[in-house]
Design a protein around this motif. Sequence first.
Motif, PDB file in Angstrom:
ATOM      1  N   ASP A 171      27.696  30.755  71.829  1.00 52.24           N
ATOM      2  CA  ASP A 171      26.609  31.706  71.854  1.00 52.24           C
ATOM      3  C   ASP A 171      26.364  32.658  70.811  1.00 52.24           C
ATOM      4  N   ILE A 172      27.330  33.220  70.198  1.00 51.95           N
ATOM      5  CA  ILE A 172      27.407  34.089  69.209  1.00 51.95           C
ATOM      6  C   ILE A 172      27.211  33.393  67.818  1.00 51.95           C
ATOM      7  N   PRO A 173      26.106  33.915  67.004  1.00 50.80           N
ATOM      8  CA  PRO A 173      25.925  33.250  65.722  1.00 50.80           C
ATOM      9  C   PRO A 173      27.214  33.782  65.001  1.00 50.80           C
ATOM     10  N   ILE A 174      27.623  32.715  63.929  1.00 49.35           N
ATOM     11  CA  ILE A 174      28.763  32.679  63.204  1.00 49.35           C
ATOM     12  C   ILE A 174      28.036  33.345  61.632  1.00 49.35           C
ATOM     13  N   HIS A 175      28.424  34.291  61.007  1.00 47.97           N
ATOM     14  CA  HIS A 175      28.019  34.723  60.114  1.00 47.97           C
ATOM     15  C   HIS A 175      28.909  34.254  58.706  1.00 47.97           C
ATOM     16  N   LEU A 176      28.392  33.547  57.811  1.00 56.54           N
ATOM     17  CA  LEU A 176      29.288  33.091  56.823  1.00 56.54           C
ATOM     18  C   LEU A 176      28.726  33.839  55.325  1.00 56.54           C
ATOM     19  N   VAL A 177      29.391  34.718  54.768  1.00 60.18           N
ATOM     20  CA  VAL A 177      29.131  35.335  53.719  1.00 60.18           C
ATOM     21  C   VAL A 177      29.876  35.226  52.449  1.00 60.18           C
ATOM     22  N   PHE A 178      28.926  34.702  51.502  1.00 64.92           N
ATOM     23  CA  PHE A 178      29.411  34.101  50.329  1.00 64.92           C
ATOM     24  C   PHE A 178      29.242  35.321  49.049  1.00 64.92           C
ATOM     25  N   ILE A 179      30.373  36.102  48.562  1.00 64.83           N
ATOM     26  CA  ILE A 179      30.033  36.925  47.608  1.00 64.83           C
ATOM     27  C   ILE A 179      30.716  36.795  46.336  1.00 64.83           C
ATOM     28  N   THR A 180      29.485  36.774  45.322  1.00 64.18           N
ATOM     29  CA  THR A 180      29.970  36.744  43.928  1.00 64.18           C
ATOM     30  C   THR A 180      30.093  37.959  43.186  1.00 64.18           C
ATOM     31  N   MET A 181      31.309  38.208  42.760  1.00 57.80           N
ATOM     32  CA  MET A 181      31.611  39.540  42.160  1.00 57.80           C
ATOM     33  C   MET A 181      31.954  39.303  40.760  1.00 57.80           C
ATOM     34  N   ALA A 182      30.802  40.099  40.041  1.00 59.54           N
ATOM     35  CA  ALA A 182      31.143  40.183  38.530  1.00 59.54           C
ATOM     36  C   ALA A 182      32.226  40.762  37.887  1.00 59.54           C
ATOM     37  N   GLY A 183      32.928  39.978  36.728  1.00 56.60           N
ATOM     38  CA  GLY A 183      34.053  40.773  36.512  1.00 56.60           C
ATOM     39  C   GLY A 183      33.703  41.170  34.930  1.00 56.60           C
ATOM     40  N   ALA A 184      34.711  41.058  34.034  1.00 57.34           N
ATOM     41  CA  ALA A 184      34.485  41.810  33.033  1.00 57.34           C
ATOM     42  C   ALA A 184      33.703  41.169  31.930  1.00 57.34           C
ATOM     43  N   THR A 185      33.731  39.597  32.460  1.00 58.43           N
ATOM     44  CA  THR A 185      32.847  38.591  31.629  1.00 58.43           C
ATOM     45  C   THR A 185      32.014  38.028  32.644  1.00 58.43           C
ATOM     46  N   PRO A 186      30.928  37.283  32.134  1.00 63.68           N
ATOM     47  CA  PRO A 186      30.016  36.298  33.174  1.00 63.68           C
ATOM     48  C   PRO A 186      30.961  35.461  34.016  1.00 63.68           C
ATOM     49  N   THR A 187      30.449  35.650  35.191  1.00 66.04           N
ATOM     50  CA  THR A 187      31.571  35.213  36.396  1.00 66.04           C
ATOM     51  C   THR A 187      30.646  33.809  37.121  1.00 66.04           C
ATOM     52  N   MET A 188      31.525  32.819  37.329  1.00 68.15           N
ATOM     53  CA  MET A 188      31.092  31.819  37.960  1.00 68.15           C
ATOM     54  C   MET A 188      31.988  31.306  39.387  1.00 68.15           C
ATOM     55  N   CYS A 189      31.379  31.204  40.210  1.00 66.50           N
ATOM     56  CA  CYS A 189      32.124  30.813  41.616  1.00 66.50           C
ATOM     57  C   CYS A 189      31.701  29.498  42.297  1.00 66.50           C
ATOM     58  N   GLN A 190      32.452  28.885  42.854  1.00 62.10           N
ATOM     59  CA  GLN A 190      31.944  27.489  43.393  1.00 62.10           C
ATOM     60  C   GLN A 190      32.419  27.480  45.037  1.00 62.10           C
ATOM     61  N   PRO A 191      31.439  28.465  45.847  1.00 59.91           N
ATOM     62  CA  PRO A 191      31.960  28.263  47.371  1.00 59.91           C
ATOM     63  C   PRO A 191      31.601  26.991  48.060  1.00 59.91           C
ATOM     64  N   HIS A 192      32.446  26.586  48.973  1.00 58.83           N
ATOM     65  CA  HIS A 192      32.290  25.090  49.551  1.00 58.83           C
ATOM     66  C   HIS A 192      32.322  25.568  51.236  1.00 58.83           C
ATOM     67  N   CYS A 193      31.399  25.132  51.953  1.00 58.41           N
ATOM     68  CA  CYS A 193      31.350  24.997  53.246  1.00 58.41           C
ATOM     69  C   CYS A 193      31.315  23.869  53.936  1.00 58.41           C
ATOM     70  N   LEU A 194      32.046  23.655  55.048  1.00 63.14           N
ATOM     71  CA  LEU A 194      32.158  22.244  55.917  1.00 63.14           C
ATOM     72  C   LEU A 194      31.884  22.742  57.401  1.00 63.14           C
ATOM     73  N   VAL A 195      30.894  22.308  58.018  1.00 57.13           N
ATOM     74  CA  VAL A 195      30.554  22.771  59.281  1.00 57.13           C
ATOM     75  C   VAL A 195      30.570  21.264  60.119  1.00 57.13           C
ATOM     76  N   ILE A 196      31.212  21.384  61.283  1.00 52.44           N
ATOM     77  CA  ILE A 196      31.515  19.892  62.131  1.00 52.44           C
ATOM     78  C   ILE A 196      31.118  20.450  63.581  1.00 52.44           C
ATOM     79  N   ALA A 197      29.893  19.711  63.838  1.00 50.09           N
ATOM     80  CA  ALA A 197      29.590  20.160  65.333  1.00 50.09           C
ATOM     81  C   ALA A 197      29.601  19.019  66.035  1.00 50.09           C
ATOM     82  N   GLU A 198      30.763  18.716  66.933  1.00 48.87           N
ATOM     83  CA  GLU A 198      31.065  17.646  67.593  1.00 48.87           C
ATOM     84  C   GLU A 198      30.147  17.191  68.562  1.00 48.87           C
ATOM     85  N   PRO A 199      30.162  16.005  69.065  1.00 48.22           N
ATOM     86  CA  PRO A 199      29.261  15.507  70.168  1.00 48.22           C
ATOM     87  C   PRO A 199      28.890  16.532  71.489  1.00 48.22           C
TER      88      PRO A 199
END
Length: 438
Positions: A171-199
Amino acid sequence: MIAQIINRETYLHDLVSQCRQLSQGKLESCPYGLKDLRDKAAEYLLSAAFPTTRDEEWRFTDLSPLLKIPFNLTENNQLNIGLADIGLSVSFQDELPSRLVFVNGCYAAQLSTLADDFYAGNLSDAPEKYQARICDYLSNKQQQFEVFSALNVAGLMDAAVVFVPQNHAIDIPIHLVFITMAGATPTMCQPHCLVIAEPGSSVTLVEDYVTIGNLSTFTNAVTEIFVGENAVVNHIRIQREGEEAFHIGKSAIAQSRNSRYTCHAISLGSKISRHNLEVFQGGEGTETTLNGLTMIGGEQLADTHSTIAFNHPHGTSRQLHKCIVDDKAHAVFNGKVFVPKLAQLTDAGQLNRNLLLSPKARIDTKPQLEITADNVKCSHGATVSQLEDDEVFYLQSRGLNEETSRHLLIDAFAAEIINQLPVAAVRQMLGQIVAGRT
């Protein structure tokens, strides 16, 4: 031209090398076969290249500004931040108490809250009772690599996982927060999310992408959602990253028989952004609803490519995507609907509506249907317009000034999408963001 091709290949190979170094030894002890999956992705990338405007799918989106920046993949675990730093008010946090937070692709347990009756957490810590089922989905999925999703998989170190057991309604929504935090140099990140809603299960997700810091960042995200038979998934995707951010995201959805999937994709931030939304209907009686809102200004470029692939009879889909484009910004929409001969009695509707607020604003739209079935009901269309002078004049005649009248009309245009969001806190937050930008 040769030098440009070599530079693109060198740039990609450098990122692949960084992926291999960071992912070495990560998750290899988990029973998911991820090392083999990463190796296949890396092998694919050795013969791949970043797309150019000569590629049909990318002809309106020039990635040259991205490729000029030497991004570094990072395993930054800085957690000295709070949810208020990414614009989440206390009331918003109270309304969405179930939360997973990832910082630069790494799970931030201190900022996350977990549930007891289902699993929402990171892949490496998944309970043993769920591991076999997660492995089944990972091993049985169809791999259709393109360069950015392959790059994400090649560097897979961890992932957000939401596993909803059979016949379980959350009943309660699930909040998925993906934060990209810049470092001392240009930063790249690759978040991956897997959602399985069974029958027979149901769940509502709020997928939220934000950045912290003023340096350039690059988020390359992949979300996979498996919707079981008779399951219901409501999916809100919000991209509100900073002005110096680049964002490439892919959402791949597999629907089983009689399932219902709804996506509300909101794109507000980033210098250059692209969202690839792919829905594969794998059974009869599937229902798909795609709503989208892109609101950009300055010199932003926002690209939305969607695909709905029908494969069985009695499938339905409805798609409405709106773009509000100001200043010198450029929005792109390409929506594809495939209805093969097996997908008889399909009912599909697609509409793209666009509002240009400046003479230099630009929209490229291409809704398209590919139909080989002969007993279907399908439609598509696109409109491009500006604010009507007579509508502004009408509001002025009721006592409003010109600026307020224009803002009211823009808010009303966006409200058709925002008002359909199933989470009140998100509706309120986005309403405030839209009002602040008009």
